[in-house]
Design a protein around this motif. Structure first.
Motif, PDB file in Angstrom:
ATOM      1  N   ALA A  46      -9.863   7.348 -11.745  1.00  0.00           N
ATOM      2  CA  ALA A  46     -10.895   7.201 -10.717  1.00  0.00           C
ATOM      3  C   ALA A  46     -11.252   8.533 -10.074  1.00  0.00           C
ATOM      4  CB  ALA A  46     -10.413   6.230  -9.636  1.00  0.00           C
ATOM      5  N   ALA A  47     -12.559   8.692  -9.825  1.00  0.00           N
ATOM      6  CA  ALA A  47     -13.150   9.842  -9.128  1.00  0.00           C
ATOM      7  C   ALA A  47     -13.100  11.131  -9.934  1.00  0.00           C
ATOM      8  CB  ALA A  47     -12.517  10.035  -7.751  1.00  0.00           C
ATOM      9  N   HIS A  48     -12.687  11.065 -11.193  1.00  0.00           N
ATOM     10  CA  HIS A  48     -12.790  12.208 -12.094  1.00  0.00           C
ATOM     11  C   HIS A  48     -14.092  12.090 -12.884  1.00  0.00           C
ATOM     12  CE1 HIS A  48      -8.780  14.114 -11.809  1.00  0.00           C
ATOM     13  NE2 HIS A  48      -8.344  12.891 -11.539  1.00  0.00           N
ATOM     14  N   GLY A  49     -14.829  13.191 -12.955  1.00  0.00           N
ATOM     15  CA  GLY A  49     -16.084  13.175 -13.684  1.00  0.00           C
ATOM     16  C   GLY A  49     -15.923  13.404 -15.168  1.00  0.00           C
ATOM     17  N   ARG A  50     -14.727  13.746 -15.611  1.00  0.00           N
ATOM     18  CA  ARG A  50     -14.464  14.004 -17.029  1.00  0.00           C
ATOM     19  C   ARG A  50     -13.115  13.407 -17.406  1.00  0.00           C
ATOM     20  NH1 ARG A  50     -18.937  15.443 -16.307  1.00  0.00           N
ATOM     21  NH2 ARG A  50     -20.004  17.340 -17.042  1.00  0.00           N
ATOM     22  N   ARG A  51     -12.900  13.250 -18.700  1.00  0.00           N
ATOM     23  CA  ARG A  51     -11.588  12.849 -19.205  1.00  0.00           C
ATOM     24  C   ARG A  51     -10.695  14.091 -19.181  1.00  0.00           C
ATOM     25  NH1 ARG A  51     -11.866   7.711 -21.566  1.00  0.00           N
ATOM     26  NH2 ARG A  51      -9.795   7.995 -22.458  1.00  0.00           N
ATOM     27  N   ARG A  52      -9.721  14.108 -18.264  1.00  0.00           N
ATOM     28  CA  ARG A  52      -8.877  15.302 -18.130  1.00  0.00           C
ATOM     29  C   ARG A  52      -7.415  14.964 -17.779  1.00  0.00           C
ATOM     30  NH1 ARG A  52     -12.015  16.135 -12.981  1.00  0.00           N
ATOM     31  NH2 ARG A  52     -13.374  17.523 -14.162  1.00  0.00           N
ATOM     32  N   ILE A  53      -6.999  13.713 -17.970  1.00  0.00           N
ATOM     33  CA  ILE A  53      -5.645  13.321 -17.592  1.00  0.00           C
ATOM     34  C   ILE A  53      -4.743  13.349 -18.827  1.00  0.00           C
ATOM     35  CG2 ILE A  53      -4.245  11.671 -16.348  1.00  0.00           C
ATOM     36  CD1 ILE A  53      -6.712  12.802 -14.816  1.00  0.00           C
ATOM     37  N   VAL A  54      -3.701  14.150 -18.750  1.00  0.00           N
ATOM     38  CA  VAL A  54      -2.738  14.283 -19.845  1.00  0.00           C
ATOM     39  C   VAL A  54      -1.511  13.436 -19.533  1.00  0.00           C
ATOM     40  CG1 VAL A  54      -1.283  15.905 -21.120  1.00  0.00           C
ATOM     41  CG2 VAL A  54      -3.556  16.611 -20.338  1.00  0.00           C
ATOM     42  N   HIS A  55      -1.097  12.610 -20.491  1.00  0.00           N
ATOM     43  CA  HIS A  55       0.048  11.728 -20.310  1.00  0.00           C
ATOM     44  C   HIS A  55       1.155  12.076 -21.297  1.00  0.00           C
ATOM     45  CE1 HIS A  55      -3.240   9.298 -18.532  1.00  0.00           C
ATOM     46  NE2 HIS A  55      -2.290   8.826 -17.746  1.00  0.00           N
ATOM     47  N   ALA A  56       2.308  11.486 -21.075  1.00  0.00           N
ATOM     48  CA  ALA A  56       3.435  11.611 -21.993  1.00  0.00           C
ATOM     49  C   ALA A  56       4.068  10.241 -22.153  1.00  0.00           C
ATOM     50  CB  ALA A  56       4.457  12.613 -21.457  1.00  0.00           C
ATOM     51  N   GLY A  57       4.204   9.797 -23.370  1.00  0.00           N
ATOM     52  CA  GLY A  57       4.793   8.473 -23.608  1.00  0.00           C
ATOM     53  C   GLY A  57       3.951   7.360 -23.035  1.00  0.00           C
ATOM     54  N   GLY A  58       2.620   7.509 -23.099  1.00  0.00           N
ATOM     55  CA  GLY A  58       1.724   6.490 -22.542  1.00  0.00           C
ATOM     56  C   GLY A  58       1.793   6.490 -21.036  1.00  0.00           C
ATOM     57  N   ASP A  59       2.534   5.549 -20.473  1.00  0.00           N
ATOM     58  CA  ASP A  59       2.679   5.455 -19.026  1.00  0.00           C
ATOM     59  C   ASP A  59       4.057   5.926 -18.571  1.00  0.00           C
ATOM     60  OD1 ASP A  59       4.151   3.405 -20.081  1.00  0.00           O
ATOM     61  OD2 ASP A  59       3.180   1.807 -18.953  1.00  0.00           O
ATOM     62  N   GLY A  60       4.709   6.747 -19.385  1.00  0.00           N
ATOM     63  CA  GLY A  60       6.042   7.244 -19.049  1.00  0.00           C
ATOM     64  C   GLY A  60       6.071   8.728 -18.748  1.00  0.00           C
ATOM     65  N   THR A  61       4.968   9.257 -18.187  1.00  0.00           N
ATOM     66  CA  THR A  61       4.849  10.700 -17.993  1.00  0.00           C
ATOM     67  C   THR A  61       5.976  11.264 -17.129  1.00  0.00           C
ATOM     68  OG1 THR A  61       2.449  10.460 -18.146  1.00  0.00           O
ATOM     69  CG2 THR A  61       3.292  12.532 -17.253  1.00  0.00           C
ATOM     70  N   GLY A  62       6.216  10.653 -15.991  1.00  0.00           N
ATOM     71  CA  GLY A  62       7.238  11.173 -15.092  1.00  0.00           C
ATOM     72  C   GLY A  62       8.620  11.173 -15.719  1.00  0.00           C
ATOM     73  N   ARG A  63       8.932  10.101 -16.404  1.00  0.00           N
ATOM     74  CA  ARG A  63      10.244   9.989 -17.049  1.00  0.00           C
ATOM     75  C   ARG A  63      10.434  11.097 -18.096  1.00  0.00           C
ATOM     76  NH1 ARG A  63       9.633   5.188 -18.256  1.00  0.00           N
ATOM     77  NH2 ARG A  63       8.928   5.400 -20.422  1.00  0.00           N
ATOM     78  N   GLU A  64       9.387  11.382 -18.866  1.00  0.00           N
ATOM     79  CA  GLU A  64       9.471  12.427 -19.884  1.00  0.00           C
ATOM     80  C   GLU A  64       9.579  13.815 -19.255  1.00  0.00           C
ATOM     81  OE1 GLU A  64       9.255  14.829 -23.332  1.00  0.00           O
ATOM     82  OE2 GLU A  64      10.069  12.854 -22.853  1.00  0.00           O
ATOM     83  N   ILE A  65       8.858  14.046 -18.172  1.00  0.00           N
ATOM     84  CA  ILE A  65       8.957  15.342 -17.482  1.00  0.00           C
ATOM     85  C   ILE A  65      10.370  15.561 -16.962  1.00  0.00           C
ATOM     86  CG2 ILE A  65       8.247  16.571 -15.389  1.00  0.00           C
ATOM     87  CD1 ILE A  65       5.428  15.468 -15.853  1.00  0.00           C
ATOM     88  N   VAL A  66      10.935  14.555 -16.315  1.00  0.00           N
ATOM     89  CA  VAL A  66      12.292  14.685 -15.781  1.00  0.00           C
ATOM     90  C   VAL A  66      13.291  14.919 -16.912  1.00  0.00           C
ATOM     91  CG1 VAL A  66      14.162  13.441 -14.625  1.00  0.00           C
ATOM     92  CG2 VAL A  66      11.854  13.407 -13.665  1.00  0.00           C
TER      93      VAL A  66
END
Length: 509
Positions: free
Chosen positions: A117-137
């Motif tokens: 939401a509120a982003h004018g372009r596709r610019r969101i990078v994920h990890a493991g689909g919806d597991g981004t935080g878990r992968e970063i940690v």
């Protein structure tokens, strides 16, 4: 009481993305990382489903990301901080990759880019689909464990900063052996947010703002405390913290409906992808009118849902809901704090020897309303800036007091009902004033009550509605925007006046 000489090393309090990255960027300079639980098992970073925003697409640029960030901030976003983060975001992502974070990529090796939401372009990078935080940690904990010079003190709760002549000389911690003072002239607070003050939150109950109170008890200024973002789509069930149904689900076409199937967001500008504060208030109002609210992804994703969002699927199925075949029950929940310890562009607080990074800091990037997926990238960018600043600081030996005693352990349970009632998605002056009276009676000895008091004072003083701060008694935005700033001493004085019926100072005019 024992003394533990940190050997001149900076002490970093907090083991999420901000603390882990700050320690890694300080290397090869030695540092001590202090965490209240086992490293990587405390805090909110691992719960993050959303990704990191960065202008990587051929149709995107840092300037476009900057414009979206400032627009979401509703007049309070600081251009300098926003420019720093949006310009440095692509490099910060590359750094995370070098530390071992496995981001989602297409078959050609390019990073997959999502929309929120509120982003004018596709610019969101994920990890493991919806597991981004878990992968970063996972990746950063591994990197910290492999890095010589980073000492990790686990199961240690920082309770107070030790000061001499107004400057930091140590950290008082409660640990398994009792109490100890870590001698140091440089401390970085990276303890996350305040969601644990609320009954409905996506944050662990243990994350109630301890780091903010470390700074406040030391005399540091806190900024923009009234701006608390409520995520509109937390999974509506008994689990706490409430599992998040990521905004990326709406980015993939899911829509908000009620029990009749009506799309109640259809006539609101931006619809289901309107800014979070708009969606959260609409959902809260619909719930308040006696409806139930659901997020329906059956038509947009259907059978593809479990592969795209495996963590959300598991949470839904634990509640007896199959998101590929039926709508997901949702409600707003406290999610992110735009306010925090007031810092400059290097993360320095108003107390000598004290820095803050991540959600505990208020850099001005988010203004009155955070743009989705700007929080993890803010922590990644500012961790480097903070580490550089800490390394450049020339300090003498620390001289902590030898007779420091552990303060009373905070009890957020005692203020959680009043905080949830008075400082939620929609606020009203009378309710906040009534809550202040209760907070005042506890604030002298209880840190959770003191922080609740500071937030309530800031919210009472802002006699307007802006971004995530919405008051029914002042529903309009004033012409001029102004940040709020409070020390604990100022808040205690103001709380007495407000609770006694004196008009609150007006902020924003």
């Amino acid at each position: 009481m024992t003394a533990m000489d940190a050997g001149g090393r900076p002490v970093i309090v907090g083991g999420g993305i901000a603390g882990l990255l700050t320690a890694l960027h300080l290397a090869p300079e030695p540092a001590m990382l202090v965490t209240a639980g086992a490293l990587g098992e405390e805090g909110s970073t691992a719960l993050a489903q959303g990704g990191l925003a960065a202008s990587l697409g051929a149709d995107d640029s840092p300037d476009l990301h900057l414009a979206d960030t400032l627009a979401a901030g509703d007049g309070l976003g600081e251009r300098q901080a926003a420019h720093l983060v949006t310009a440095a975001a692509p490099d910060a992502l590359a750094t995370l990759s070098r530390f071992g974070v496995r981001f989602d990529r297409a078959r050609d090796g390019r990073l997959c880019l999502g929309l929120e939401a509120a982003h004018g372009r596709r610019r969101i990078v994920h990890a493991g689909g919806d597991g981004t935080g878990r992968e970063i940690v996972r990746a950063l904990v591994d990197a910290v464990r492999r890095t010589p010079g980073i000492a990790v003190l686990e199961h240690a709760e920082a309770r107070r900063l030790v000061l001499r002549d107004g400057e930091v000389h140590g950290v008082l911690v409660a640990c398994e052996g009792g109490a100890a003072v870590l001698s140091t002239r440089r401390v970085v607070i990276a303890t996350g947010g305040i969601g644990g003050l609320f009954a409905d939150s996506t944050n662990p109950a243990s994350c109630w703002g301890q780091g903010l109170m470390l700074a406040a008890r030391a005399g540091a200024a806190l900024a923009d405390l009234e701006f608390i973002q409520f995520h509109p789509t937390a999974l509506d069930g008994p689990g706490r913290p409430m599992p998040l149904v990521s905004e990326a689900v709406r980015g993939e076409g899911a829509v908000l409906v009620d029990e009749t199937g009506a799309r109640f967001m259809a006539d609101i500008p931006g619809g289901d992808l309107a800014p979070r504060d708009v969606v959260a208030r609409a959902v809260a109002a619909h719930l308040g009118a006696g409806h139930r609210v659901f997020l329906d992804a059956t038509h947009s994703l259907g059978p593809a849902f479990p592969k795209r969002f495996p963590a959300i699927t598991r949470a839904c199925r634990a509640l007896g809901v199959d998101p590929s075949r039926e709508p997901i029950p949702v409600r707003p929940a406290a999610h992110y704090h735009m306010g925090g310890i007031a810092v400059d562009g290097e993360g320095r607080s108003t107390v000598q020897g004290l820095w803050a990074c991540g959600e505990a800091a208020c850099t001005g990037l988010h203004g009155a309303n955070r743009l989705a997926s700007n929080s993890l990238i803010e922590a990644a960018v500012f961790a480097r800036a903070v580490a550089r600043s800490v390394s450049s600081e020339t300090v003498g030996p620390a001289r902590p007091c030898g007779d420091a005693r552990l303060p009373h352990r905070a009890d957020p349970d005692a203020v959680r009902p009043a905080v949830s009632r008075a400082l939620g998605v929609v606020r009203q002056g009378g309710e906040m004033q009534a809550a202040l009276a209760g907070f005042r009676s506890l604030a002298v000895r209880d840190d959770a009550a003191a922080l609740a008091l500071m937030i309530a004072v800031a919210a009472c003083r802002r006699r307007e509605s802006r971004g995530a701060h919405f008051r029914t008694d002042f529903p309009h935005r004033t012409v001029f925007a102004r940040h709020s700033s409070l020390t604990l001493g100022e808040a205690l004085v103001a709380a007495g006046a407000i609770a006694d019926g004196a008009p609150a100072e007006i902020v924003g005019v």
